[in-house]
Scaffold this motif. Structure first.
Motif, short mmCIF file in Angstrom:
data_model
loop_
_atom_site.label_atom_id
_atom_site.label_comp_id
_atom_site.label_asym_id
_atom_site.label_seq_id
_atom_site.Cartn_x
_atom_site.Cartn_y
_atom_site.Cartn_z
N GLY A 119 0.81 -1.21 0.00
CA GLY A 119 0.00 0.00 0.00
C GLY A 119 0.84 1.26 0.00
N ASN A 120 0.23 2.36 0.44
CA ASN A 120 0.91 3.66 0.47
C ASN A 120 1.71 3.82 1.75
OD1 ASN A 120 -0.22 4.55 -2.02
ND2 ASN A 120 -2.14 4.99 -0.95
N LEU A 121 2.94 4.30 1.60
CA LEU A 121 3.83 4.51 2.74
C LEU A 121 3.97 6.01 3.01
CD1 LEU A 121 6.61 1.99 1.74
CD2 LEU A 121 5.33 1.87 3.89
N TYR A 122 3.82 6.38 4.28
CA TYR A 122 4.04 7.75 4.72
C TYR A 122 5.07 7.72 5.84
CZ TYR A 122 -0.28 8.86 2.22
OH TYR A 122 -1.23 9.03 1.25
N PHE A 123 6.10 8.55 5.74
CA PHE A 123 7.17 8.54 6.73
C PHE A 123 7.15 9.83 7.54
CE2 PHE A 123 8.52 5.62 3.47
CZ PHE A 123 9.03 4.55 4.19
N LEU A 124 7.08 9.69 8.87
CA LEU A 124 7.20 10.83 9.77
C LEU A 124 8.67 10.94 10.16
CD1 LEU A 124 4.14 10.27 12.17
CD2 LEU A 124 4.19 11.10 9.81
N MET A 125 9.25 12.11 9.94
CA MET A 125 10.69 12.26 10.13
C MET A 125 11.02 13.65 10.65
SD MET A 125 11.38 12.34 6.02
CE MET A 125 12.82 13.38 5.86
N ASN A 126 12.15 13.74 11.35
CA ASN A 126 12.65 15.04 11.80
C ASN A 126 14.17 14.99 11.82
OD1 ASN A 126 13.28 13.61 14.16
ND2 ASN A 126 11.60 14.48 15.34
N GLY A 127 14.78 16.06 12.34
CA GLY A 127 16.23 16.12 12.34
C GLY A 127 16.89 15.04 13.16
N ALA A 128 16.16 14.49 14.12
CA ALA A 128 16.70 13.42 14.96
C ALA A 128 16.50 12.05 14.33
CB ALA A 128 16.06 13.47 16.35
N SER A 129 16.00 11.99 13.09
CA SER A 129 15.95 10.75 12.32
C SER A 129 17.31 10.61 11.64
CB SER A 129 14.82 10.81 11.28
OG SER A 129 13.58 11.06 11.90
N PHE A 130 18.16 9.78 12.21
CA PHE A 130 19.59 9.84 11.90
C PHE A 130 20.14 8.45 11.61
CE2 PHE A 130 24.07 10.29 13.58
CZ PHE A 130 24.52 11.19 12.61
N SER A 131 21.28 8.41 10.93
CA SER A 131 22.08 7.21 10.74
C SER A 131 21.28 6.11 10.02
CB SER A 131 22.59 6.73 12.11
OG SER A 131 23.61 5.78 11.97
N ALA A 132 21.06 4.95 10.64
CA ALA A 132 20.36 3.84 9.99
C ALA A 132 18.94 4.23 9.60
CB ALA A 132 20.33 2.62 10.91
N THR A 133 18.36 5.21 10.29
CA THR A 133 17.02 5.68 9.91
C THR A 133 17.08 6.37 8.56
OG1 THR A 133 16.45 5.98 12.23
CG2 THR A 133 15.09 7.14 10.63
N THR A 134 18.09 7.20 8.34
CA THR A 134 18.24 7.85 7.04
C THR A 134 18.53 6.82 5.96
OG1 THR A 134 19.00 9.90 8.08
CG2 THR A 134 19.52 9.61 5.76
N SER A 135 19.18 5.71 6.31
CA SER A 135 19.40 4.64 5.33
C SER A 135 18.08 4.12 4.80
CB SER A 135 20.21 3.49 5.96
OG SER A 135 21.48 3.93 6.40
N VAL A 136 17.11 3.91 5.68
CA VAL A 136 15.78 3.45 5.27
C VAL A 136 15.10 4.50 4.39
CG1 VAL A 136 13.45 2.89 6.09
CG2 VAL A 136 15.45 1.97 7.28
N LEU A 137 15.17 5.75 4.80
CA LEU A 137 14.53 6.83 4.05
C LEU A 137 15.18 6.98 2.66
CD1 LEU A 137 14.31 9.47 6.93
CD2 LEU A 137 12.43 8.09 6.04
N ALA A 138 16.50 6.92 2.62
CA ALA A 138 17.22 7.10 1.35
C ALA A 138 16.93 5.95 0.38
CB ALA A 138 18.73 7.20 1.61
N LYS A 139 16.93 4.72 0.88
CA LYS A 139 16.66 3.58 0.01
C LYS A 139 15.21 3.61 -0.50
CE LYS A 139 18.57 0.51 -1.12
NZ LYS A 139 19.31 0.28 -2.39
#
Length: 503
Positions: A372-392
C-alpha cells in the motif's frame, strides 16, 4: 564513630573531590599535548577528515587553536577550546564528551523542557518549584542572555546528529536535550535567572530558580507529566483510522532488542509480528513513525526494508576505512580477531581497507509484504540507519515524506565501528567513527543533501499547548484527502500496466 558521621565525612570527601576535579587547570604544555594527540588520532582513524571541511582549513584551524594555548587553562575552558576542531569535521557521529563522571549525580540541570514555535521559545514541561510557569510561558532570556543566542551557541558547539551543514539534527537534539546540552557546555549551576512572559500576558517578568539533580528532574517529570509519556513499544502497530485503513508503525530505534543477538533474530521476530498484524487488519496506508529515531544496526534497517522493497536490494554500495583502523579491530587478547578481520575486509589498493560484505543483497519478503501507500514521519533526529531506510525508499521511488529533513546525508555517513579516545591530561573523550558507509542509491534521485520532506510541517502554538503530534495529524489529513506523492508497489504496478495498455 557513628554511621551518620561516617556518611557525612564520605559525602564531604566526594563533594570536595568533585570540586577539585572540576577546577582542574592544565598547563600550556598539557593542553597542547592533548590537542596534538587528538589530531593524530583523528588523522589516523577518521575516514571523513577533509570530507566536509577541506584538509587545508582543518590544518589552519588546528594551528590557530594550538598556538593560542599559551597560558594555563581550566578544564571547562579547554573543553570549549577543543570543541571547534571536533565540530569542524561536520560529522554527526563524531562526539566530544566530558571525562568520566564529570556529569554525575550531583550535576544540576536547567529545570525545563523548551520548544520552538517559529522564532519564539516556550516552556513545554516545567520541573522547577515555581508552578506558575505553565506550558506556553514564553522564555525570553537565561541569565541575561537571549534564549535564541544560548540555543545558537549550543547548536554550533556540538555537531552530534547532523552531517555536513545540515541544521535540523543539531536543532532537534539541542532542544530535546536542552538541559543536558546546557550542563555540558556551561557546567553545573545551583540556580538560574530567567526572563519570561506568561501565556496571555504582556508583562515581562524575572525570577531566580534552583536547578535540579537528574533524579529530582526525572521524578518531577513523571509526577507532573507522566500521563503524556510515550509508552509505545518499539515496532508497535496501532490502527488510527478504520475508514481509510490507516495504521501507525512506531520505530523508535534500530538497536537490537537483546544485548547478545548478533543476527538480530529478536528484532526480526517482532518485525514479523508487526507486519502480520498490518496484513490481518487490511492496512492500506501505513504511517512509519521514525521521528527521533537516532539509528542503530544497519541489518535491522535492511530487515524493515524487505517488507516493501519491490526487488532485491543492497543497503550499502561500499564500506571502507583507513589503514590505522585495523589496529582497533585486531587485538592481541583475541586470537580470532585477525582471522575475522581478514574474512570481512580486504586491501582497497589505496592504503586502506574495504568491506567484503558491503555488496550483500537482501531479498524482499513475500509473506506479509506491504504493497500500500507509505508515509514517513521524520525530523532532524531521524539519523544514521534511519536515514538509510529513508534514502533507500526514496531511491526506489516510493513513500511520502512528512516533517523535516533527516539528520544524515542521502549519500551515507561515517559510522559502523567506533573508537573512543581519551586525551591524556584532560581526560576528555572523543568518539571517532572508523568506517565510511556509502548508500547504494542513485545520486540523481536525491531530493536534497539529506532526505527532505515532501511536506514541511512545523509546530504551532496550539500544537504546543495541546502537546499534539502535529506531524502525524498533518499526515492523516493528507491520507483522508487521498494525497500520495509516490504510490506503493501495487499502485505503481497498476499504473505501469495502464500505461502499457494505452500504447
Amino acid at each position: 564513630m557513628k554511621i551518620s558521621k561516617i556518611l557525612r565525612l564520605v559525602s564531604l570527601f566526594v563533594g570536595l573531590s568533585c570540586q577539585i576535579s572540576q577546577a582542574q587547570v592544565l598547563t600550556p604544555s598539557q593542553a597542547r599535548t592533548d590537542l596534538s594527540y587528538l589530531k593524530r588520532k583523528l588523522d589516523l582513524l577518521h575516514p571523513g577528515m577533509g570530507y566536509y571541511t577541506p584538509h587545508a582549513r582543518m590544518e589552519q584551524l588546528y594551528d590557530s587553536l594550538y598556538n593560542r594555548l599559551t597560558s594555563p587553562v581550566d578544564y571547562l575552558t579547554f573543553f570549549h577550546h577543543v570543541s571547534p576542531f571536533v565540530a569542524a569535521i561536520k560529522d554527526g557521529h563524531t562526539n566530544l564528551n566530558h571525562r568520566k563522571n564529570y556529569i554525575g549525580k550531583s550535576t544540576r540541570f536547567f529545570p525545563f523542557y523548551i520548544r520552538l514555535v517559529e522564532s519564539q521559545y516556550f516552556i513545554s514541561h516545567n520541573v522547577s518549584s515555581d508552578t506558575t510557569l505553565q506550558r506556553g510561558t514564553e522564555l525570553l532570556a537565561i541569565n541575561g542572555r537571549a534564549v535564541a543566542d544560548v540555543h545558537d551557541e549550543l547548536m554550533n558547539a556540538d555537531h552530534s546528529g547532523s552531517d555536513g551543514d545540515n541544521l535540523t539534527g543539531r536543532r532537534q537534539w539541542s532542544l530535546i536535550q536542552f538541559a543536558d546540552y546546557y550542563a555540558a557546555w556551561f557546567g553545573s549551576a545551583d540556580s538560574i535567572k530567567i526572563t519570561y512572559r506568561l501565556a496571555d500576558d504582556s508583562l515581562v517578568r524575572q525570577t531566580k530558580l534552583k536547578c535540579l539533580t537528574l533524579d529530582n528532574f526525572r521524578h518531577r517529570i513523571q509526577r507532573r507529566y507522566g500521563i503524556e509519556t510515550d509508552r509505545r513499544p518499539n515496532l508497535s502497530v496501532r490502527m488510527v483510522d478504520t475508514l481509510t485503513h490507516t495504521a501507525v508503525l512506531r520505530i523508535s530505534t534500530f538497536m537490537g532488542i537483546k544485548k547478545k543477538d548478533p543476527f538480530q533474530w529478536a528484532f526480526n521476530r517482532r518485525l514479523k509480528r508487526a507486519f502480520k498484524q498490518i496484513r490481518q487488519e487490511n492496512v492500506q496506508n501505513l504511517v512509519v513513525d521514525m521521528q527521533g529515531n537516532g539509528g542503530g544496526i544497519v541489518m535491522n534497517s535492511a530487515h524493515l526494508l524487505r517488507y516493501w522493497m519491490p526487488k532485491s536490494f543492497r543497503i550499502m554500495d561500499h564500506e571502507e576505512m583507513k589503514k590505522g583502523a585495523r589496529a582497533e579491530l585486531v587485538t592481541r587478547w583475541n586470537p580470532f580477531s585477525a582471522l575475522n578481520f581478514s574474512l570481512q575486509y580486504r586491501d582497497d589498493n589505496r592504503g586502506g581497507f574495504a568491506s567484503r560484505l558491503a555488496n550483500r543483497r537482501y531479498r524482499p519478503r513475500h509473506r506479509d509484504a506491504f504493497a500500500g501507500n507509505l508515509y514517513f514521519l521524520m525530523n532532524g533526529a531521524s539519523f544514521s540507519a534511519t536515514t538509510s531506510v529513508l534514502a533507500k525508499t526514496l531511491d526506489a521511488g516510493m513513500g511520502t515524506f512528512v516533517g523535516e529533513a533527516s539528520g544524515s546525508a542521502y549519500w551515507g555517513d561515517f559510522a559502523g565501528h567506533f573508537k573512543t579516545v581519551t586525551l591524556p591530561n584532560s581526560k576528555l573523550q572523543v568518539r571517532i567513527p572508523l568506517k565510511k558507509l556509502t548508500h547504494a542509491v542513485e545520486t540523481e534521485r536525491a531530493n536534497g543533501f539529506t532526505v527532505e520532506p515532501d511536506f514541511i510541517v512545523t509546530r504551532s502554538f496550539d500544537d504546543l499547548m495541546h502537546n499534539r503530534d502535529y506531524v502525524l495529524d498533518y499526515t492523516l489529513r493528507l491520507i483522508r484527502e487521498g494525497i500520495v506523492v509516490r504510490p506503493g508497489v501495487e499502485k505503481q504496478m497498476n499504473r505501469n500496466r495502464a500505461l502499457q495498455a494505452s500504447r
